[in-house]
Motif scaffolding. Structure first.
Motif, PDB file in Angstrom:
ATOM      1  N   PRO A  93       1.547   6.103  -0.462  1.00 10.25           N
ATOM      2  CA  PRO A  93       0.189   5.545  -0.539  1.00 10.25           C
ATOM      3  C   PRO A  93      -0.590   6.047  -1.761  1.00 10.25           C
ATOM      4  CG  PRO A  93       0.696   6.115   1.719  1.00 10.25           C
ATOM      5  CD  PRO A  93       1.870   6.561   0.894  1.00 10.25           C
ATOM      6  N   THR A  94      -0.385   7.309  -2.141  1.00  6.06           N
ATOM      7  CA  THR A  94      -1.147   7.791  -3.294  1.00  6.06           C
ATOM      8  C   THR A  94      -0.673   7.123  -4.588  1.00  6.06           C
ATOM      9  OG1 THR A  94       0.372   9.642  -3.448  1.00  6.06           O
ATOM     10  CG2 THR A  94      -1.713  10.057  -2.344  1.00  6.06           C
ATOM     11  N   THR A  95       0.619   6.752  -4.628  1.00 11.17           N
ATOM     12  CA  THR A  95       1.110   6.023  -5.803  1.00 11.17           C
ATOM     13  C   THR A  95       0.406   4.668  -5.892  1.00 11.17           C
ATOM     14  OG1 THR A  95       3.241   6.980  -5.225  1.00 11.17           O
ATOM     15  CG2 THR A  95       3.207   5.368  -7.020  1.00 11.17           C
ATOM     16  N   ALA A  96       0.364   3.980  -4.758  1.00 12.69           N
ATOM     17  CA  ALA A  96      -0.298   2.679  -4.735  1.00 12.69           C
ATOM     18  C   ALA A  96      -1.748   2.822  -5.181  1.00 12.69           C
ATOM     19  CB  ALA A  96      -0.208   2.071  -3.340  1.00 12.69           C
ATOM     20  N   GLN A  97      -2.406   3.868  -4.680  1.00 17.23           N
ATOM     21  CA  GLN A  97      -3.803   4.095  -5.059  1.00 17.23           C
ATOM     22  C   GLN A  97      -3.934   4.343  -6.550  1.00 17.23           C
ATOM     23  OE1 GLN A  97      -5.347   7.228  -2.602  1.00 17.23           O
ATOM     24  NE2 GLN A  97      -6.200   5.782  -1.120  1.00 17.23           N
ATOM     25  N   SER A  98      -2.971   5.079  -7.116  1.00 21.73           N
ATOM     26  CA  SER A  98      -3.067   5.402  -8.539  1.00 21.73           C
ATOM     27  C   SER A  98      -2.921   4.134  -9.390  1.00 21.73           C
ATOM     28  CB  SER A  98      -2.018   6.434  -8.928  1.00 21.73           C
ATOM     29  OG  SER A  98      -0.746   5.848  -8.916  1.00 21.73           O
ATOM     30  N   TYR A  99      -2.284   3.110  -8.829  1.00 19.02           N
ATOM     31  CA  TYR A  99      -2.192   1.842  -9.542  1.00 19.02           C
ATOM     32  C   TYR A  99      -3.355   0.904  -9.214  1.00 19.02           C
ATOM     33  CZ  TYR A  99       2.522   3.064 -11.016  1.00 19.02           C
ATOM     34  OH  TYR A  99       3.588   3.684 -11.581  1.00 19.02           O
ATOM     35  N   GLY A 100      -4.282   1.404  -8.434  1.00 21.47           N
ATOM     36  CA  GLY A 100      -5.465   0.587  -8.152  1.00 21.47           C
ATOM     37  C   GLY A 100      -5.331  -0.327  -6.949  1.00 21.47           C
ATOM     38  N   ILE A 101      -4.409   0.015  -6.037  1.00 22.92           N
ATOM     39  CA  ILE A 101      -4.276  -0.790  -4.816  1.00 22.92           C
ATOM     40  C   ILE A 101      -4.898  -0.020  -3.657  1.00 22.92           C
ATOM     41  CG2 ILE A 101      -2.669  -1.871  -3.205  1.00 22.92           C
ATOM     42  CD1 ILE A 101      -0.670  -2.075  -5.531  1.00 22.92           C
ATOM     43  N   GLU A 102      -5.880  -0.626  -3.012  1.00 22.12           N
ATOM     44  CA  GLU A 102      -6.543   0.017  -1.873  1.00 22.12           C
ATOM     45  C   GLU A 102      -6.440  -0.904  -0.669  1.00 22.12           C
ATOM     46  OE1 GLU A 102      -8.295   2.862  -1.305  1.00 22.12           O
ATOM     47  OE2 GLU A 102      -8.098   3.727  -3.315  1.00 22.12           O
ATOM     48  N   ALA A 103      -6.162  -0.322   0.494  1.00 22.34           N
ATOM     49  CA  ALA A 103      -6.081  -1.138   1.706  1.00 22.34           C
ATOM     50  C   ALA A 103      -7.077  -0.626   2.739  1.00 22.34           C
ATOM     51  CB  ALA A 103      -4.670  -1.093   2.274  1.00 22.34           C
ATOM     52  N   GLU A 118     -12.462   2.120  -7.824  1.00 24.06           N
ATOM     53  CA  GLU A 118     -12.527   0.838  -8.521  1.00 24.06           C
ATOM     54  C   GLU A 118     -11.182   0.132  -8.495  1.00 24.06           C
ATOM     55  OE1 GLU A 118     -14.146   1.642 -12.340  1.00 24.06           O
ATOM     56  OE2 GLU A 118     -16.106   2.126 -11.503  1.00 24.06           O
ATOM     57  N   PRO A 119     -10.755  -0.267  -7.276  1.00 27.79           N
ATOM     58  CA  PRO A 119      -9.433  -0.866  -7.141  1.00 27.79           C
ATOM     59  C   PRO A 119      -9.329  -2.186  -7.890  1.00 27.79           C
ATOM     60  CG  PRO A 119     -10.701  -1.209  -5.152  1.00 27.79           C
ATOM     61  CD  PRO A 119     -11.504  -0.282  -6.010  1.00 27.79           C
ATOM     62  N   ARG A 120      -8.106  -2.502  -8.290  1.00 25.33           N
ATOM     63  CA  ARG A 120      -7.849  -3.798  -8.907  1.00 25.33           C
ATOM     64  C   ARG A 120      -7.422  -4.793  -7.834  1.00 25.33           C
ATOM     65  NH1 ARG A 120      -4.962  -3.175 -13.728  1.00 25.33           N
ATOM     66  NH2 ARG A 120      -5.641  -5.317 -13.968  1.00 25.33           N
ATOM     67  N   SER A 150       0.822  -1.208   0.000  1.00 17.85           N
ATOM     68  CA  SER A 150       0.000   0.000   0.000  1.00 17.85           C
ATOM     69  C   SER A 150       0.859   1.263   0.000  1.00 17.85           C
ATOM     70  CB  SER A 150      -0.987  -0.014   1.172  1.00 17.85           C
ATOM     71  OG  SER A 150      -0.329  -0.299   2.365  1.00 17.85           O
ATOM     72  N   GLY A 151       2.161   1.124  -0.243  1.00 18.62           N
ATOM     73  CA  GLY A 151       3.016   2.288  -0.455  1.00 18.62           C
ATOM     74  C   GLY A 151       3.499   2.978   0.808  1.00 18.62           C
ATOM     75  N   VAL A 152       3.350   2.324   1.959  1.00 15.98           N
ATOM     76  CA  VAL A 152       3.758   2.967   3.209  1.00 15.98           C
ATOM     77  C   VAL A 152       5.283   2.881   3.392  1.00 15.98           C
ATOM     78  CG1 VAL A 152       3.535   2.936   5.715  1.00 15.98           C
ATOM     79  CG2 VAL A 152       1.529   2.526   4.282  1.00 15.98           C
ATOM     80  N   HIS A 153       5.860   1.708   3.066  1.00 14.99           N
ATOM     81  CA  HIS A 153       7.319   1.566   3.151  1.00 14.99           C
ATOM     82  C   HIS A 153       7.890   1.771   1.753  1.00 14.99           C
ATOM     83  CE1 HIS A 153       6.942   0.190   7.162  1.00 14.99           C
ATOM     84  NE2 HIS A 153       6.469  -0.996   6.884  1.00 14.99           N
ATOM     85  N   ASN A 154       8.631   2.846   1.524  1.00 16.52           N
ATOM     86  CA  ASN A 154       9.122   3.068   0.162  1.00 16.52           C
ATOM     87  C   ASN A 154      10.532   2.539  -0.054  1.00 16.52           C
ATOM     88  OD1 ASN A 154      10.592   4.870   1.555  1.00 16.52           O
ATOM     89  ND2 ASN A 154       9.811   6.706   0.541  1.00 16.52           N
ATOM     90  N   ASN A 155      11.140   1.971   1.004  1.00 15.32           N
ATOM     91  CA  ASN A 155      12.524   1.525   0.867  1.00 15.32           C
ATOM     92  C   ASN A 155      12.637   0.000   0.853  1.00 15.32           C
ATOM     93  OD1 ASN A 155      11.583   1.618   3.465  1.00 15.32           O
ATOM     94  ND2 ASN A 155      13.597   1.875   4.390  1.00 15.32           N
TER      95      ASN A 155
END
Lengths: 501, 351
Positions: free
Chosen positions: A73-83, A165-167, A51-56
């Motif tokens: 997290p917004t990057t993950a969301q833009s790829y359709g990942i929602e937690a 509409e998450p994937r 979900s993009g919280v740990h970027n390293n």
């Protein structure tokens, strides 16, 4: 079918602590992939990476076959990942209405004015609600979020995460605050989303749930995927993989101690709101290990016997006399002691020395007419250090300066040295190194041999089998198994966990 | 301070190697500031050198200090008593009513005031322990209630001898000579309020740092759940703290009342903030970073020195609050910004 998200050799370390050690996992659309693992297996870290919280993190995440870097997290969301995270209270916004909570993201991004009238936002919030077919009347939409039942709050959060509409939808312990019937409602929704082609990653400790909702089961242990099961799940193997081999112990030849006297008897005790009442007796002269996964009722059992948090129902006797402690002080007065699960929150007083911490429950013994006798106190601190092999310079060392294992020796030792009638140890081995764990287990066994009834709660079966004479299995607050170690087996214990009456 | 206490407050082993300037400031900064101002005033103001100046400074400081000691005890159990000012104010009215309107002896007035203080403390405890209202809010409500309720029997008037009662008669009594001695009396050169201040400081210090009750109270203030799980009766100790605070505020009120010599209804109105301030200042003395009796007493004395000195240097009266504010600010910087005790706690939490 091609995977929505592919993970290739994902690693993650915190300092020197390698939490994820190379995860390869494909998450396919239209499938519920269940993730199972004991505490510290790396489940939450894996979710946070996705979900993009740990970027390293190390390794590669591919989305639709293309490598991406999930750095926010917004990057993950833009790829359709929602937690949707475990704590509902972290997701809903207090002080806002139900309708405003549905549209919270729009409000934050100023797409909707903060002062917009309820009438103007109702249609849009109903649209969001309709994603999950939540047909709530206007007065519900206008009410404060906390008037909404907890299950509906959970559904609201789910609806909100579905707007994009998450994937891939990640659900972390989504039923931990829900009753059985509420959970069933949630499952209906999850199945519908799955049938619409969403990939779902479902994390839970509840085995029945995973069995009911999962299409595939992934077991994680120590940062590695141990096994990957298709339906129907081979639970014996899955649990075996989750909990690990029985640890080779140096004292495998230890004799089994069997108690004779029933010291603490519980009758009709109910641990959780929807669990079945049961009777059980704890005997002097033996170590009883209470095994159960997270949320199985072990902590409730410990707190109830200690008078710290009453049982849902039931009664107790101590040495055949009624025993109804209203506070820990009442239990302690009858030599029933407990070491709580959370060492820092439950036992450590900031800046206190080993001596202060050691004597705290029994100040009467180191004072005269209430005036503290510091020399006597230092003596107690020193004796805890000596008897329990605490690595420390002096009884004046602050407890928080010690390692986890040595802290635990102090907070367990301060009770064990007092010849308890009943000694309850809730997760005594958490955050404790192997050496300290063996020392503590041996001490607990010595105290039992000297006539105490010792009860150890743990979510780790290896620990339970190492320390106990008798194994008690709890699941969902129900008593599933109670047998001496020599008369049961690891396989039988695990089979009791998944058994449904 | 004994060997034992020092050990508790000592640095962690790994930090021992670099006892740096910051540590010195945290530990001795407050004392250094006190000594600095004392020497400064002593050198520049001739009148400051008179021993009577010191004694009268201690005398007027005693009221704030005693109320501050009560606040300190409630801070030890993790709370804060905002009703001390109004309890002291009420004590002035109760003492005046007992002696002037009911014509009773000074001793009766003293007993009545102490009982009233204890009862209000018990009421605070009821709100906090039984009704579970947060300490600050509960004592804020009590503060208003007491401030208002004390005015009802006296119909909003100050009570002094010769007061005309509602039935037209003249109030029979007056402030007795004995009662006025609370403020005026001396042993040698030292007046009673200073002696009461010293005795209560020592008693509070002994109670908090030498008895098991004090030990348990500090534990409750630091981690109430850990204290409860170790067998402490948290509610009872909180109740005790608020009752002691109520009694201390009543004692401060008695001294105030004896000083004013009449039932002034506005008495004690500025006491609350001063008392809370000295208790907060006290937490930074000697780097203790916890509320403590000697710190509160020293904090009160420092503020007393500064007020005396600045007054003698002809600073206008409105500088008094600036002085108090600065002292509090310095103390807070010592406890929060410079001290590493908080940090240390967080670092040590195992993950």
């Amino acid at each position: 079918m091609t995977a929505v998200v592919e993970m290739r050799d994902i690693t993650m370390a915190f300092g020197t602590n390698q939490v994820l050690k190379g995860i390869d996992l494909d998450l396919e659309p239209g499938k519920v992939t269940a993730l199972l693992g004991a505490n510290g297996a790396g489940k939450s870290t894996l979710i946070k990476v996705l979900s993009g919280v740990h970027n390293n993190y190390g390794g590669t995440v591919l989305i639709d076959g293309a490598a991406v870097h999930l750095d926010h997290p917004t990057t993950a969301q833009s790829y359709g990942i929602e937690a949707v995270h475990q704590k509902i209270a972290d997701g809903v916004v207090p002080g806002l209405s139900v309708a405003e909570n549905f549209l919270f993201e729009d409000i934050v991004n100023n797409r909707i004015s903060r002062t917009a009238s309820m009438r103007s936002i109702l249609p849009r919030s109903k649209e969001v609600a309709s994603i999950l077919s939540l047909d709530w009347p206007d007065d519900v939409m206008r009410s404060d979020i906390f008037e909404l039942p907890i299950a509906d709050q959970q559904l609201l959060l789910l609806a909100r995460s579905l707007v994009h509409e998450p994937r891939l939808l990640i659900l972390d312990e989504p039923t931990s605050a829900l009753s059985d019937s509420e959970a069933q409602r949630l499952f209906t929704v999850i199945r519908r989303l799955r049938d619409e082609g969403v990939a779902i990653l479902y994390v839970s400790h509840r085995l029945q749930e995973i069995d009911a909702i999962g299409d595939r089961l992934i077991v994680l242990r120590d940062g590695v995927i141990r096994s990957d099961h298709p339906q129907p799940f081979d639970w014996a193997d899955a649990l075996h993989q989750m909990l690990g081999e029985a640890e080779a112990t140096s004292d495998d030849d230890r004799g089994e101690q069997r108690g004779t006297d029933d010291v603490l008897c519980l009758s009709g005790v109910q641990l959780l709101d929807e669990s079945v009442p049961f009777d059980i007796s704890f005997r002097s002269g033996e170590v009883a290990g209470v095994f159960g996964l997270l949320g199985s009722g072990g902590s409730e059992l410990a707190l109830g016997m200690f008078g710290a948090d009453p049982f849902v129902g039931g009664e107790m006797t101590l040495n055949r006399k009624p025993f109804a402690p209203k506070a820990p002080a009442d239990a302690i007065a009858q030599d029933v002691y407990m070491v709580p699960e959370d060492r820092v929150a439950g036992t450590i007083i900031k800046n206190w020395s080993i001596a202060h911490t050691s004597t705290f429950p029994f100040l009467r013994d180191v004072s005269r007419f209430a005036v503290m006798n510091w020399r006597a106190e230092d003596k107690v601190g020193s004796s805890v250090i000596d008897e329990f092999d605490v690595v420390a310079q002096s009884p004046h060392d602050p407890v928080i300066s010690l390692s986890g294992g040595n802290q635990q020796k102090v907070v367990v030792g301060r009770w064990l040295r007092m010849n308890p009638t009943v000694m309850i140890l809730n997760e005594p081995f958490q955050g404790v190194d192997v050496g300290a764990r063996r020392d503590l287990a041996n001490k607990a066994r010595e105290v039992a041999a000297a006539g105490s009834a010792v009860i150890v709660m743990s979510t780790d079966l290896g620990e339970i089998m190492q320390v106990s004479d008798r194994v008690i299995v709890l699941a969902d607050g129900d008593l599933r198994h109670d047998a001496y170690l020599s008369e049961t087996s690891r396989e039988e214990i695990l089979s009791k966990l998944t058994e449904v009456e | 301070m004994s060997k034992n206490e020092q050990a508790t407050d000592a640095q962690l082993p790994e930090a021992k190697h670099h006892i740096d300037f910051r540590n010195l400031v945290v530990r001795y900064g407050f004392i250094a500031v006190t000594v600095f101002f004392f020497v400064f005033f002593y050198a520049t103001i001739p009148a400051f050198r008179l021993s009577t100046t010191m004694l009268s400074m201690l005398k007027f400081t005693s009221v704030v200090a005693i109320a501050g000691l009560g606040v300190t005890i409630t801070m030890v159990v993790g709370g804060l008593d905002l009703s001390v000012g109004s309890i002291a104010g009420m004590s002035v009215t109760v003492a005046a009513m007992t002696m002037v309107i009911y014509g009773q002896q000074g001793s009766v007035a003293i007993v009545a005031v102490l009982i009233a203080g204890a009862l209000i403390g018990a009421f605070n405890a009821f709100l906090i322990v039984i009704l579970k209202i947060p300490d600050l809010l509960a004592t804020l409500a009590t503060m208003f209630l007491v401030q208002g309720l004390k005015l009802i029997p006296v119909e909003g008037q100050s009570v002094s001898s010769g007061l005309i009662l509602r039935d037209g008669s003249v109030a029979p009594g007056k402030f007795t000579e004995g009662f006025l001695q609370i403020n005026r009396g001396t042993i040698g050169a030292v007046s009673y309020p200073v002696i009461i201040f010293a005795v209560l400081t020592l008693a509070t210090w002994f109670f908090l740092s030498r008895t098991k009750w004090g030990r348990i109270m500090y534990a409750i203030g630091s981690n109430p759940e850990a204290a409860r799980l170790a067998g402490a009766r948290v509610g009872r100790y909180k109740a005790l703290a608020y009752m002691i605070s109520g009694v201390f505020a009543a004692i401060a009120g008695l001294i105030l009342s004896s000083r004013i010599g009449q039932g002034d209804i506005s008495a004690g109105s500025s006491l609350l903030l001063d008392a809370v301030a000295v208790a907060l200042v006290g937490t930074s003395v000697l780097g203790a970073n916890k509320p403590n009796a000697l710190g509160t007493a020293l904090g009160a004395i420092l503020i007393g020195i500064l007020l005396t000195g600045t007054t003698m240097m002809n600073f206008p009266f409105y500088w008094q609050d600036v002085v108090k504010g600065l002292v509090l600010l310095v103390a807070l910087i010592l406890s929060y910004t410079l001290s590493d005790k908080k940090q240390r706690h967080v670092e040590a939490v195992p993950t």
